[in-house]
Design a protein around this motif. Structure first.
Motif, mmCIF file in Angstrom:
data_model
loop_
_atom_site.group_PDB
_atom_site.id
_atom_site.type_symbol
_atom_site.label_atom_id
_atom_site.label_comp_id
_atom_site.label_asym_id
_atom_site.label_seq_id
_atom_site.Cartn_x
_atom_site.Cartn_y
_atom_site.Cartn_z
ATOM 1 N N ARG A 52 80.039 -1.981 53.357
ATOM 2 C CA ARG A 52 79.143 -2.770 52.553
ATOM 3 C C ARG A 52 80.067 -3.791 51.745
ATOM 4 O O ARG A 52 79.930 -5.000 51.873
ATOM 5 C CB ARG A 52 78.621 -1.915 51.355
ATOM 6 N N ASN A 69 83.792 -9.770 49.826
ATOM 7 C CA ASN A 69 82.511 -9.845 50.508
ATOM 8 C C ASN A 69 81.712 -8.502 50.237
ATOM 9 O O ASN A 69 82.382 -7.577 49.956
ATOM 10 C CB ASN A 69 82.611 -9.860 52.141
ATOM 11 N N SER A 71 77.876 -7.053 51.992
ATOM 12 C CA SER A 71 77.047 -7.250 53.154
ATOM 13 C C SER A 71 75.781 -7.920 52.769
ATOM 14 O O SER A 71 75.210 -8.293 53.841
ATOM 15 C CB SER A 71 76.942 -5.927 53.930
ATOM 16 N N SER A 72 75.128 -7.841 51.847
ATOM 17 C CA SER A 72 73.882 -8.391 51.530
ATOM 18 C C SER A 72 73.666 -9.651 50.794
ATOM 19 O O SER A 72 72.643 -10.120 50.393
ATOM 20 C CB SER A 72 72.716 -7.319 50.740
ATOM 21 N N TYR A 133 74.635 -15.816 55.792
ATOM 22 C CA TYR A 133 75.507 -14.587 55.259
ATOM 23 C C TYR A 133 76.494 -15.653 54.460
ATOM 24 O O TYR A 133 76.989 -16.576 55.040
ATOM 25 C CB TYR A 133 75.946 -13.746 56.204
ATOM 26 N N SER A 368 82.710 -1.770 58.813
ATOM 27 C CA SER A 368 81.425 -2.776 58.820
ATOM 28 C C SER A 368 80.063 -2.586 58.819
ATOM 29 O O SER A 368 79.137 -3.042 58.977
ATOM 30 C CB SER A 368 81.825 -4.062 59.754
ATOM 31 N N SER A 369 79.983 -1.028 59.390
ATOM 32 C CA SER A 369 78.809 -0.650 59.480
ATOM 33 C C SER A 369 78.678 0.841 59.380
ATOM 34 O O SER A 369 79.190 1.645 60.009
ATOM 35 C CB SER A 369 78.535 -0.781 61.192
ATOM 36 N N ALA A 376 76.753 -4.841 61.160
ATOM 37 C CA ALA A 376 77.685 -5.911 61.544
ATOM 38 C C ALA A 376 77.095 -7.046 62.006
ATOM 39 O O ALA A 376 76.356 -6.988 62.726
ATOM 40 C CB ALA A 376 78.872 -5.341 62.408
ATOM 41 N N ASN A 377 77.396 -8.315 61.191
ATOM 42 C CA ASN A 377 76.816 -9.610 61.739
ATOM 43 C C ASN A 377 77.935 -10.256 62.670
ATOM 44 O O ASN A 377 78.938 -9.427 63.039
ATOM 45 C CB ASN A 377 76.644 -10.332 60.545
ATOM 46 N N ILE A 381 81.587 -8.262 58.259
ATOM 47 C CA ILE A 381 81.365 -8.428 56.963
ATOM 48 C C ILE A 381 82.009 -9.411 56.172
ATOM 49 O O ILE A 381 82.087 -9.584 55.086
ATOM 50 C CB ILE A 381 81.348 -7.064 56.027
#
Length: 820
Positions: A52, A69, A71-72, A133, A368-369, A376-377, A381
């Motif tokens: 996150r 960073n 994540s949202s 993002y 990242s996940s 993960a994008n 992240i």
């Protein structure tokens, strides 16, 4: 239910791996990124994350810059992007396609069959409802000018910790950084070997939409609200930093903190948003949440925080180990990353670099996940921009899927849960899209999506009418079941598979020439072709990838129905319609065709190699079962060429591994590891790796890291999806890896595998069965299985095709194999 399933998988896998956990030394060249100078750019900095929270550590001497960073941190908001009654144009579009009038069909798609509104903003969606993002902000520690020597900066993948060390004015300075998942904080400790040597200023900022205040002499708070794309307020965020010092003093000065003459400083940072969606913390007050996170973390010492973080990270990372060199460390492997990559590109031996890249991919997924979070994008992240490239969204025509290619084989099944949650979240909006555009049952998602449930076609016919996004997503649901054999998970996933299959059942139609069932309108992802009159078009019917994806989806859904004992009529219909789908075709040039007709390619070296979906990740094309198609696939790859963007190079590693060509796969890996310095967007090729091993499209795009990691595993172990799961050992071993071993890789059928080889020949292997069931074991080419033992007793296996053996496994038992 999905979180209960995740906990069950965690418990199951933990029982297997805890007894064999290892902790590689921090100096190991296959788990350490070493730098001899501070980063001057984002792609040289050290990525840290807990799924996150993310941080990129630059390690400057006069000023430490750390990109932060969460994540949202997404702009935008929910929007109805579906065109009402778009389906009324569908019959005419299909009529035009059937008559070969693709240009006219494309015009109609542009007018009636794209999304309503701005869509993704052509990849620049920061200020439209689609959103993007964004970076949370930056933390800056300003020390003042100093000349440093004996500088080093390291990222230890095994411990998920970054460190900066240098000497200045006779003092040795050290900074340690990590992000804790158990305690939800980013932690930094600064020390010096001379008391009273730490004096610096702390600031937090962002390029827009922020306010930073000091909430006391030990704390900074940064807050802001992003654009919702409708002219209103969107997601609100908070980032809070708290300093703990030993010796010296600390005070606030405006919106900064000033530390003077301290012996030691610890910085604790927490961040949160009020994003309300399919995943995440679901908070209403991020300011309060950050205060609570820091209050809890502050009750622990640095050592206690570090111990908890290490234990959490290593329970994931230590499940798998890979060695590609059982001799002395190669000289190139001891170099800092810039020189190491340059030396490898010049031909220096460095098998540890491939192992490092493999471990880096696993590290990035762990970082990242995490279960309960967002997937993960396009950059995991990690991002430093407000307007990130392509919105850092989730592209559904390979990119988010590639992010999760390592999850199952690398023994990280639980880390796929965020992707599973994303897929489930798209069902409801996807039903509305299916009704609006196709007047059909089921659900569909096209090419792109975001945290707001975007499922409509994209804003341009040339790429936005790709219909296979949801089918490709469903592939991951079945894959998780095929690796874990978790029936409860399959029962959760089945309704999603079923409704996706129903959508496609309602939307395949008979083309006039061969009377095959096809999709349309559609695209072969992002690629176009030339009509006989020379015009280039993208909208088509029945591209090869669609047909492959539907054969896979229909087959998997029917198998799931059979396993669960439901929907016999649906399974029968799926089998019937599956047999009528347009087949793979070999064109006049001997290559696998990308479209229903052998059109001339508009871009012969296009980055997408979509018609080879059936080779990888699907496996309907194999060298043994479909040799003619495999030869056609090879010829297509030869025509496309090795060159490509970063993620395209990674995909080609997997292709060549599936074709059993380890040398060609290794050549592609060498290209993926070539140093790339430019950051400008490049669609034509020239991909590679930055100094911190981020994959460059360019620019940075993390899918290539995950695809490369998966490709390395494909060279060592393949597991085709068959009624009796297949385990193929060392199917594409290159000569550069003549000696090595791996531990903990997973295969379909719920099997965990260890393997050692010497002089390019397997020596021994162990198969740890997690569930009961038969598996087919294929030894390396030119070898046979000499013996199989379990609990000290010899086991008899049935002979299979060629040199394979069919082994009946029992869950909880380990089978030892030797080879001739």
């Amino acid at each position: 239910m999905k979180h209960d399933t995740t906990r069950r998988i965690v418990k199951l896998l933990s029982a297997v791996v805890c007894s064999v956990a290892i902790h590689p030394a921090a100096s190991a060249p296959s788990t350490t990124l070493l730098f001899s100078e501070p980063a001057t750019a984002f792609h040289q900095s050290l990525p840290l994350g807990n799924g996150r929270l993310g941080a990129m550590v630059f390690g400057g001497v006069a000023e430490e810059r750390i990109v932060l960073n969460e994540s949202s941190v997404w702009s935008g908001s929910r929007e109805d992007s579906d065109r009402a009654e778009a389906y009324k144009a569908l019959p005419e579009i299909r009529r035009l396609l059937a008559e070969g009038k693709n240009v006219e069909a494309s015009d109609l798609v542009m007018k009636n069959f794209t999304c309503k509104g701005a869509g993704s903003g052509q990849g620049n969606g920061a200020n439209v409802p689609f959103g993007c993002y964004q970076t949370l902000g930056e933390l800056r520690l300003t020390f003042g000018a100093a000349e440093a020597r004996d500088y080093s900066r390291t990222l230890d993948l095994a411990s998920a910790a970054g460190e900066v060390s240098y000497q200045a004015k006779g003092v040795r300075y050290r900074r340690e950084h990590f992000i804790s998942a158990p305690d939800e904080v980013f932690v930094s400790r600064l020390t010096a070997d001379k008391p009273g040597s730490l004096s610096f200023t702390i600031a937090m900022d962002r390029k827009e939409r922020f306010q930073t205040i000091a909430t006391g002499d030990h704390e900074l708070l940064m807050t802001g609200t992003l654009n919702d794309g409708h002219g209103g307020k969107g997601v609100s965020y908070a980032g809070r930093l708290r300093a703990r010092i030993k010796g010296g003093g600390i005070r606030s000065a405006g919106n900064t903190l000033v530390i003077e003459n301290a012996d030691e400083v610890e910085l604790l940072f927490a961040a949160a948003t009020d994003y309300q969606g399919f995943a995440g913390r679901q908070l209403s007050d991020p300011v309060r949440a950050t205060s609570g996170d820091l209050d809890l973390a502050a009750k622990k010492s640095f050592s206690e925080l570090h111990t908890a973080q290490q234990a959490d990270h290593q329970r994931w990372f230590d499940r798998v180990a890979l060695s590609l060199n059982d001799g002395p460390v190669s000289p190139n492997a001891a170099l800092p990353m810039a020189q190491r990559l340059a030396g490898f590109a010049r031909g220096a031996a460095d098998p540890e670099l491939a192992a490092l890249y493999f471990n880096f991919g696993r590290y990035l997924l762990i970082s990242s996940s995490r279960p309960g979070g967002l997937p993960a994008n396009l950059q995991g992240i990690w991002a430093e921009e407000i307007q990130t490239p392509w919105n850092c969204d989730w592209h559904l025509d390979i990119n988010v899927q590639m992010n999760y290619w390592p999850a199952q084989v690398c023994n990280l099944a639980e880390l796929q849960e965020p992707l599973n949650s994303l897929i489930a979240s798209l069902v409801e909006p996807g039903r509305k899209t299916a009704k609006a555009y196709y007047n059909s049952r089921g659900w569909v998602a096209h090419v792109i999506t975001n945290p707001w449930g975007f499922t409509a076609p994209g804003e341009h016919a040339s790429w936005g009418s790709t219909t296979g996004g949801s089918a490709w997503l469903c592939e991951h649901l079945w894959t998780q079941y095929s690796y874990t054999r978790d029936r409860e998970f399959l029962a959760w996933a089945y309704p999603i598979l079923k409704e996706s299959a129903q959508f496609y059942l309602d939307n395949i139609w008979e083309e006039p020439t061969h009377h095959w069932l096809v999709t349309g309108p559609s695209n072969s992802p992002e690629n176009g072709f030339r009509l006989p009159d020379g015009r280039t078009v993208h909208v088509c019917m029945g591209p090869t990838i669609d047909m492959q994806q539907l054969r896979e989806l229909f087959g998997n859904t029917a198998r799931a129905a059979e396993i669960l004992g439901v929907d016999e009529d649906l399974a029968r219909e799926l089998a019937q319609k599956r047999s009528r789908l347009a087949p793979n075709q070999i064109g006049p040039d001997g290559r696998l065709q990308e479209w229903l007709q052998p059109y001339a390619e508009a871009e012969p070296h296009h980055r997408h190699v979509s018609p080879l979906y059936g080779l990888h990740p699907y496996d309907e094309i194999t060298t043994t079962e479909t040799p003619d198609l495999a030869r056609a696939a090879r010829k297509l790859l030869e025509g496309r060429g090795d060159e490509g963007t970063g993620w395209s190079l990674a995909w080609k590693i997997n292709f060549w591994a599936r074709l059993g060509d380890g040398e060609r796969a290794h050549r592609l890996l060498q290209m993926l590891l070539r140093p790339v310095h430019g950051t400008a967007m490049n669609y034509l090729g020239g991909g590679g790796s930055s100094e911190n091993l981020f994959c460059f499209h360019p620019p940075f795009q993390i899918d290539g890291n995950f695809g490369g990691c998966a490709g390395i595993s494909e060279m060592l172990l393949q597991s085709p999806d068959r009624p009796v799961p297949v385990i193929q050992l060392l199917p594409a071993l290159p000569s550069a890896w003549s000696n090595g071993s791996f531990r903990g890789l997973r295969a379909r059928g719920g099997v965990e595998i260890d393997l050692a080889w010497k002089n390019s020949r397997a020596v021994s292997a162990s198969l740890k069965a997690l569930v009961d069931g038969p598996v087919t074991v294929i030894p390396p080419k030119g070898q046979t299985i000499a013996s199989i033992h379990c609990d000290g007793a010899q086991v008899t296996a049935k002979p299979g095709n060629q040199d394979s053996l069919i082994l009946e496994t029992k869950g909880g038992r380990t089978y030892q194999l030797t080879f001739d």
